[in-house]
Design an enzyme around this catalytic site. Structure first.
Site, short mmCIF file in Angstrom:
data_model
loop_
_atom_site.label_atom_id
_atom_site.label_comp_id
_atom_site.label_asym_id
_atom_site.label_seq_id
_atom_site.Cartn_x
_atom_site.Cartn_y
_atom_site.Cartn_z
N GLU A 105 -6.35 -8.12 -0.04
CA GLU A 105 -6.26 -7.97 1.32
C GLU A 105 -8.32 -7.67 1.77
OE1 GLU A 105 -4.45 -5.75 3.96
OE2 GLU A 105 -3.16 -5.50 2.96
N GLU B 234 0.60 -1.07 0.38
CA GLU B 234 -0.02 -0.17 -0.13
C GLU B 234 0.93 1.20 -0.23
OE1 GLU B 234 -2.76 -0.08 3.10
OE2 GLU B 234 -4.37 -1.40 2.06
#
Ligand SMILES: *[C@@H]1O[C@H](CO)[C@@H](O)[C@H](O)[C@H]1NC(C)=O
Ligand SMILES: *[C@@H]1O[C@H](CO)[C@@H](O)[C@H](O)[C@H]1NC(C)=O
Ligand SMILES: *[C@@H]1O[C@H](CO)[C@@H](O)[C@H](O)[C@H]1NC(C)=O
Ligand SMILES: *[C@@H]1O[C@H](CO)[C@@H](O)[C@H](O)[C@H]1NC(C)=O
Ligand SMILES: *[C@@H]1O[C@H](CO)[C@@H](O)[C@H](O)[C@H]1NC(C)=O
Length: 479
Positions: free
Chosen positions: A265, A120
């Site tokens: 995720e 991220e």
């Protein structure tokens, strides 16, 4: 047909079919816990539950080698703090690939398909600090893979938080990449396209609910009941579809008509917040697996979707900056025991997943508040310390240990968490004389006062300790 030919045909067929035999259940495993389970135990949990893909957040050699010969597909991770050096120095990328990839690729070695470069990296909270390094790092690592002759089989990608795109209204069709990173994103997308790399996105309906009190609860799940979002003739009944299609729109608007999307995720936490609990987690996963089993995908991304659940186990040392639930994402507890019945295949067989076997715990002893003491003026500081250095997230309102019923029990919970996280070090149960070690299990049906694991780390340390000791003895004997 003679038997040999039949056998040969079958072997040939099996060979053809076997790569597709993976069920396509993936899971993330992070190791930010005070004690982590052995990688061999992790392999056992995955095999027993037919989970065949794992995504890691680093590439620790000792962990990765346990996956050799297991058939489990491993996505290696490169933490964000490596991006700069990989971006600036191609030799570093080459070394990284040699040491962390090529080494594992022997006959029946580790099945590596993707490398997650950064994690991220464009998250809003990082203030753009990885904007300049991510793309060059991606290119260097892929170039190193190509040069090692494995670039056609192993692809780089980078898991992005869904906050890289946004939609002014709630309509997916209004979606586009954030303006502050759009240029970088377009470069990366073109590179992914040429390189045949997938786009990894992390999608969290829980966080939408957590961040916006007005978010319609039912929209976070898959059971319907929320007012659908209408968009260009499509009726969206859940946040997952709407979010993924916002990405599809964002890609399309930037010239990418077709690209493999992987959900890096997805999951629901079970503690630390009123909406993070086992009941809602089960509801979320049940709906998610049922949806995945249909292989229908989303309105704009039809078909099978590859995904990695978040997460396999709880991690009690994760930063709670995002929220106190952050340490409770595990489908399994810290010790590999399942928290709730769930069927990963989406067939609705409501049974407990298979837990970790042969787990070794430390001694059955806890640290508790010494209630013989009447001077409570020392409590606030010591409690504060225990909670800051340990983990009190389960004491929150609506969480599993919020209803212990007495201040003393609260304090004991906090002291014990710290004590266990410190591997039951005697000195970690002092708290200026406020605490004592006890043999009574103060757990309730809802709240677990855990016993720490004998961790991989502890055991290693003990082994090293013993060999140092043995070394000392040997040298003594020499004299
Ligand atoms: C291999 O990866 C590990 C963990 O991500 C890292 O600590 C190590 O430095 C890497 N090796 C090289 C040569 O970069
Ligand atoms: C980003 O900026 C905010 C506000 O200026 C600051 O509090 C935070 O520490 C910064 N984060 C990083 C990773 O630099
Ligand atoms: C309680 O402990 C504090 C700090 O050690 C001390 O200053 C205070 O006098 C004690 N109070 C009593 C009633 O013993
Ligand atoms: C225990 O601690 C929690 C969290 O701080 C609090 O909400 C609860 O009221 C406490 N219980 C008692 C009996 O003090
Ligand atoms: C303590 O009690 C809880 C709840 O009854 C139980 O689940 C747990 O296994 C016990 N712990 C130990 C170490 O016996």
């Amino acid at each position: 047909m003679d038997i040999i030919r039949v056998l040969m045909t079958w072997t040939f067929l099996a060979f053809l079919v076997s790569p597709n035999l993976v069920q396509g259940i993936g899971v993330n495993w992070g190791n930010q816990a005070s004690q982590n389970m052995q990688p061999s135990t992790i392999v056992q949990i995955l095999k027993d539950n037919k989970i065949d893909q794992i995504k890691l957040f680093d590439s620790d050699h000792w962990t990765v080698k346990f996956f050799a010969g297991t058939g489990i597909e491993v996505m290696l991770g490169i933490p964000n703090n490596y991006l700069a050096e990989l971006a600036n120095d191609y030799d570093k990328a080459k070394e990284w690939v040699q040491e962390n990839v090529t080494k594992h690729l022997y006959d029946d070695g580790v099945k590596i398909k993707y490398i997650a470069v950064g994690n991220e990296p464009f998250l809003k909270a990082y203030n753009g600090s990885n904007l300049k390094t991510t793309f060059p790092a991606l290119k260097n690592v892929q170039k190193a893979l190509n040069e090692a002759g494995i670039g056609d089989k192993i692809k780089v990608t980078t898991p992005q938080n869904a906050d890289v795109y946004e939609s002014g209204s709630n309509a997916p069709s209004a979606g586009n990449f954030r303006s502050d990173l759009k240029e970088n994103m377009i470069q990366i997308l073109k590179f992914f396209k040429e390189n045949n790399s997938p786009f990894l996105v992390n999608i969290y309906p829980f966080l939408s609910l957590y961040q916006n009190p007005g978010f319609p609860m039912d929209f976070a799940f898959f059971d319907g009941g929320a007012k659908p979002v209408q968009d260009k003739g499509i009726s969206y009944t859940n946040m997952f579809d709407a979010n993924l299609d916002t990405l599809v729109w964002s890609l399309r608007k930037n010239g990418i008509q077709k690209m493999k999307i992987i959900v890096g995720e997805i999951g629901w936490p079970t503690d630390g917040h009123i909406k993070a609990n086992v009941k809602l987690a089960k509801k979320f996963y049940d709906g998610f697996f049922k949806k995945m089993a249909t292989k229908k995908g989303t309105p704009l991304y039809p078909g099978d979707i590859e995904y990695y659940l978040f997460s396999l186990t709880d991690e009690n040392k994760k930063s709670i900056a995002p929220g106190d639930f952050e340490r409770h994402w595990g489908i399994f507890r810290y010790d590999g025991q399942p928290k709730f019945p769930v069927d990963f295949t989406g067939k609705g067989n409501d049974k407990m997943p298979v837990g970790a076997k042969g787990i070794k715990y430390l001694e059955k002893k806890w640290c508790a508040y010494n209630s013989d003491l009447k001077n409570i003026s020392l409590v606030p500081d010591n409690l504060g310390y225990a909670c800051a250095m340990g983990d009190c997230t389960a004491l929150n309102y609506g969480s599993s240990c919020n209803k212990l019923g007495s201040v003393q029990a609260n304090i004991s919970y906090a002291f014990n968490m710290y004590f266990q996280m410190q591997n039951q070090d005697v000195e970690a149960c002092s708290f200026q004389g406020l605490a004592k070690i006890v043999k009574t299990n103060a757990s309730t049906s809802e709240c677990l006062f855990p016993i720490a694991l004998e961790s991989a780390g502890t055991r290693l340390w003990m082994q090293t300790g013993i060999s140092i000791l043995a070394g000392l003895l040997v040298s003594l004997a020499l004299f």
